[in-house]
Design a protein around this motif. Sequence first.
Motif, PDB file in Angstrom:
ATOM      1  N   VAL A  32      -3.188  66.165  21.894  1.00  0.00           N
ATOM      2  CA  VAL A  32      -3.360  66.805  20.593  1.00  0.00           C
ATOM      3  C   VAL A  32      -2.243  67.828  20.420  1.00  0.00           C
ATOM      4  N   ASN A  33      -1.440  67.644  19.390  1.00  0.00           N
ATOM      5  CA  ASN A  33      -0.288  68.516  19.139  1.00  0.00           C
ATOM      6  C   ASN A  33      -0.446  69.341  17.877  1.00  0.00           C
ATOM      7  N   GLN A  34      -1.669  69.506  17.408  1.00  0.00           N
ATOM      8  CA  GLN A  34      -1.893  70.331  16.230  1.00  0.00           C
ATOM      9  C   GLN A  34      -2.933  71.397  16.531  1.00  0.00           C
ATOM     10  N   ILE A  35      -2.860  72.490  15.802  1.00  0.00           N
ATOM     11  CA  ILE A  35      -3.789  73.599  15.982  1.00  0.00           C
ATOM     12  C   ILE A  35      -5.177  73.175  15.512  1.00  0.00           C
ATOM     13  N   GLU A  36      -6.179  73.476  16.330  1.00  0.00           N
ATOM     14  CA  GLU A  36      -7.569  73.215  15.972  1.00  0.00           C
ATOM     15  C   GLU A  36      -8.311  74.541  15.938  1.00  0.00           C
ATOM     16  N   VAL A  37      -9.227  74.698  14.997  1.00  0.00           N
ATOM     17  CA  VAL A  37      -9.928  75.970  14.836  1.00  0.00           C
ATOM     18  C   VAL A  37     -11.421  75.735  14.627  1.00  0.00           C
ATOM     19  N   GLY A  38     -12.197  76.760  14.946  1.00  0.00           N
ATOM     20  CA  GLY A  38     -13.639  76.721  14.745  1.00  0.00           C
ATOM     21  C   GLY A  38     -14.177  78.136  14.772  1.00  0.00           C
ATOM     22  N   SER A  39     -15.471  78.256  14.979  1.00  0.00           N
ATOM     23  CA  SER A  39     -16.114  79.568  14.989  1.00  0.00           C
ATOM     24  C   SER A  39     -17.332  79.511  15.888  1.00  0.00           C
ATOM     25  N   ARG A  40     -17.705  80.661  16.443  1.00  0.00           N
ATOM     26  CA  ARG A  40     -18.932  80.740  17.235  1.00  0.00           C
ATOM     27  C   ARG A  40     -20.156  80.407  16.385  1.00  0.00           C
ATOM     28  N   SER A  41     -19.992  80.477  15.065  1.00  0.00           N
ATOM     29  CA  SER A  41     -21.087  80.158  14.139  1.00  0.00           C
ATOM     30  C   SER A  41     -20.936  78.770  13.514  1.00  0.00           C
ATOM     31  N   SER A  42     -20.060  77.932  14.079  1.00  0.00           N
ATOM     32  CA  SER A  42     -19.816  76.606  13.516  1.00  0.00           C
ATOM     33  C   SER A  42     -21.118  75.833  13.358  1.00  0.00           C
ATOM     34  N   ASP A  43     -21.262  75.149  12.228  1.00  0.00           N
ATOM     35  CA  ASP A  43     -22.464  74.362  11.952  1.00  0.00           C
ATOM     36  C   ASP A  43     -22.115  72.884  11.792  1.00  0.00           C
ATOM     37  N   GLY A  44     -21.137  72.432  12.557  1.00  0.00           N
ATOM     38  CA  GLY A  44     -20.709  71.042  12.491  1.00  0.00           C
ATOM     39  C   GLY A  44     -21.664  70.123  13.226  1.00  0.00           C
ATOM     40  N   LYS A  45     -21.147  69.066  13.796  1.00  0.00           N
ATOM     41  CA  LYS A  45     -21.972  68.028  14.419  1.00  0.00           C
ATOM     42  C   LYS A  45     -22.347  68.412  15.847  1.00  0.00           C
ATOM     43  N   TRP A  46     -23.622  68.698  16.056  1.00  0.00           N
ATOM     44  CA  TRP A  46     -24.159  68.963  17.393  1.00  0.00           C
ATOM     45  C   TRP A  46     -24.732  67.656  17.948  1.00  0.00           C
ATOM     46  N   THR A  47     -24.439  67.374  19.222  1.00  0.00           N
ATOM     47  CA  THR A  47     -24.953  66.166  19.864  1.00  0.00           C
ATOM     48  C   THR A  47     -25.540  66.533  21.222  1.00  0.00           C
ATOM     49  N   PRO A  48     -26.516  65.760  21.728  1.00  0.00           N
ATOM     50  CA  PRO A  48     -27.060  66.031  23.062  1.00  0.00           C
ATOM     51  C   PRO A  48     -25.943  66.029  24.104  1.00  0.00           C
ATOM     52  N   PHE A  49     -25.994  66.984  25.038  1.00  0.00           N
ATOM     53  CA  PHE A  49     -24.995  67.033  26.109  1.00  0.00           C
ATOM     54  C   PHE A  49     -25.497  66.192  27.277  1.00  0.00           C
ATOM     55  N   ALA A  50     -24.865  65.044  27.464  1.00  0.00           N
ATOM     56  CA  ALA A  50     -25.249  64.117  28.520  1.00  0.00           C
ATOM     57  C   ALA A  50     -24.086  63.936  29.486  1.00  0.00           C
ATOM     58  N   TRP A  51     -24.379  63.969  30.781  1.00  0.00           N
ATOM     59  CA  TRP A  51     -23.340  63.778  31.791  1.00  0.00           C
ATOM     60  C   TRP A  51     -23.973  63.245  33.065  1.00  0.00           C
ATOM     61  N   ASP A  52     -23.134  62.773  33.969  1.00  0.00           N
ATOM     62  CA  ASP A  52     -23.607  62.228  35.236  1.00  0.00           C
ATOM     63  C   ASP A  52     -23.254  63.187  36.362  1.00  0.00           C
ATOM     64  N   GLU A  53     -24.269  63.766  36.978  1.00  0.00           N
ATOM     65  CA  GLU A  53     -24.072  64.631  38.140  1.00  0.00           C
ATOM     66  C   GLU A  53     -23.901  63.771  39.388  1.00  0.00           C
ATOM     67  N   PRO A  54     -22.799  63.956  40.141  1.00  0.00           N
ATOM     68  CA  PRO A  54     -22.562  63.108  41.310  1.00  0.00           C
ATOM     69  C   PRO A  54     -23.717  63.098  42.315  1.00  0.00           C
ATOM     70  N   VAL A  55     -24.385  64.234  42.504  1.00  0.00           N
ATOM     71  CA  VAL A  55     -25.482  64.332  43.465  1.00  0.00           C
ATOM     72  C   VAL A  55     -26.835  64.130  42.796  1.00  0.00           C
ATOM     73  N   HIS A  56     -26.996  64.656  41.583  1.00  0.00           N
ATOM     74  CA  HIS A  56     -28.310  64.726  40.950  1.00  0.00           C
ATOM     75  C   HIS A  56     -28.550  63.654  39.893  1.00  0.00           C
ATOM     76  N   GLY A  57     -27.550  62.817  39.614  1.00  0.00           N
ATOM     77  CA  GLY A  57     -27.738  61.712  38.690  1.00  0.00           C
ATOM     78  C   GLY A  57     -27.564  62.104  37.231  1.00  0.00           C
ATOM     79  N   PRO A  58     -27.908  61.193  36.318  1.00  0.00           N
ATOM     80  CA  PRO A  58     -27.726  61.433  34.880  1.00  0.00           C
ATOM     81  C   PRO A  58     -28.539  62.635  34.397  1.00  0.00           C
ATOM     82  N   GLN A  59     -27.919  63.438  33.514  1.00  0.00           N
ATOM     83  CA  GLN A  59     -28.555  64.629  32.971  1.00  0.00           C
ATOM     84  C   GLN A  59     -28.373  64.661  31.449  1.00  0.00           C
TER      85      GLN A  59
END
Length: 274
Positions: free
Chosen positions: A4-31
Amino acid sequence: MAIVNQIEVGSRSSDGKWTPFAWDEPVHGPQVKGEVLVVRTGGTSGNLSAGLWRTGVGLPGCNPDGSCRVVYSAPLGDETVVLLEGVVDVTVTSTGKKYHLEAGSMLSHPKNLDLVWEIKSPFLKKFWIIWDSPKATTKGDDLYVGNISDNPDQWTPYSWEEPNDGPQVCGELFTLRDTGSTGTLMCGIWRTGVGIAGCATDGSSTVPYSAPLGDETMLLLEGQARLVEESGKEHNFKAGDIIALPSGVKSTWTSKAPFVKKFWIITNANIPPN
């Protein structure tokens, strides 16, 4: 890796698209815990992203009162955060060392260091930056912790070499962390104001800036600033705004009077010279 070669901006109060945070923990499995909103989608090197994460009543993986227990080892890369809202106790699994964090706390989490987050009700919100490079450097075994209100006895004038414009000195900083698990990672607090290096008598300052040390991601904590790109495009910022500068993008940065304070993190895929 998203280049990404362009400036991106936001705010601590951003009301854009929130999605569930899903990831795979190497020891503890999918979260799946809380929700995430991405502000920075990439950088000029390495794997870089930044945004907001929150927990609370009715959000994925949270208890009915909004509290949440998260087992997390930052498998995607070093994660650096500023806590915006809420209270959490964070424990390093390997040592049992515990940190009590509240709004204003800064935390930098080395990649693959297993932690337990015990988030108190009713909610928590944080600003995060995740960084990784294929070039390994220093494996971390503890957290780097501070607060945005920290005021050490010694602040260091911020000096750098600006391509085409020569040596620059503007503002002063202190560093929370000066090495990452991979590549280059540095983070801390920077400020301008009356009597500070490179500032006018009213505390303002204007400098050319192209983030030559690496991609820079910022959270403006106090004051107002203006950034003008080489094309003439202008951005005006206030406290709470998030700014993602790609390394090499020429701009002019103005800190308005009487002062500005920001949290900053600089990342680069290359390992810094000794």
